[in-house]
Design a protein around this motif. Sequence first.
Motif, short mmCIF file in Angstrom:
data_model
loop_
_atom_site.label_atom_id
_atom_site.label_comp_id
_atom_site.label_asym_id
_atom_site.label_seq_id
_atom_site.Cartn_x
_atom_site.Cartn_y
_atom_site.Cartn_z
N LEU A 99 0.81 -1.22 0.00
CA LEU A 99 0.00 0.00 0.00
C LEU A 99 0.85 1.27 0.00
N PRO A 100 1.80 1.44 0.91
CA PRO A 100 2.63 2.65 0.82
C PRO A 100 3.53 2.64 -0.42
N ALA A 101 3.94 1.46 -0.87
CA ALA A 101 4.77 1.38 -2.08
C ALA A 101 3.98 1.86 -3.30
N MET A 102 2.70 1.52 -3.36
CA MET A 102 1.85 1.99 -4.46
C MET A 102 1.74 3.50 -4.46
N GLY A 103 1.65 4.10 -3.28
CA GLY A 103 1.59 5.55 -3.19
C GLY A 103 2.87 6.20 -3.68
N ILE A 104 4.01 5.63 -3.32
CA ILE A 104 5.30 6.17 -3.76
C ILE A 104 5.44 6.04 -5.28
N SER A 150 3.04 5.77 -7.48
CA SER A 150 2.09 6.70 -8.10
C SER A 150 2.65 8.11 -8.14
N TRP A 151 3.27 8.54 -7.05
CA TRP A 151 3.88 9.88 -7.01
C TRP A 151 5.04 9.97 -8.01
#
Length: 74
Positions: free
Chosen positions: A54-59, A61-62
Amino acid sequence: MPQRLKRFIGMLLLLALVILYALVATTIATYRLAESPWYVHLAFFALSGLVWVLPAMGIISWMERKPKGGGATR
């Protein structure tokens, strides 16, 4: 921010995330699950093995987001 710089920063963030997350998950498993049965270990590591995404997907995406204003990208 240039796309190459965002990708470099994102790569460093992902590397730090994976290392830190692995250390935290292993520490929790060592101190909290030492006397637990095998199926508790299996459930913990299956869940903790998926949660970091989940946090990896956010990174990611950014990192891949195009700059605002139509600026030049490399």
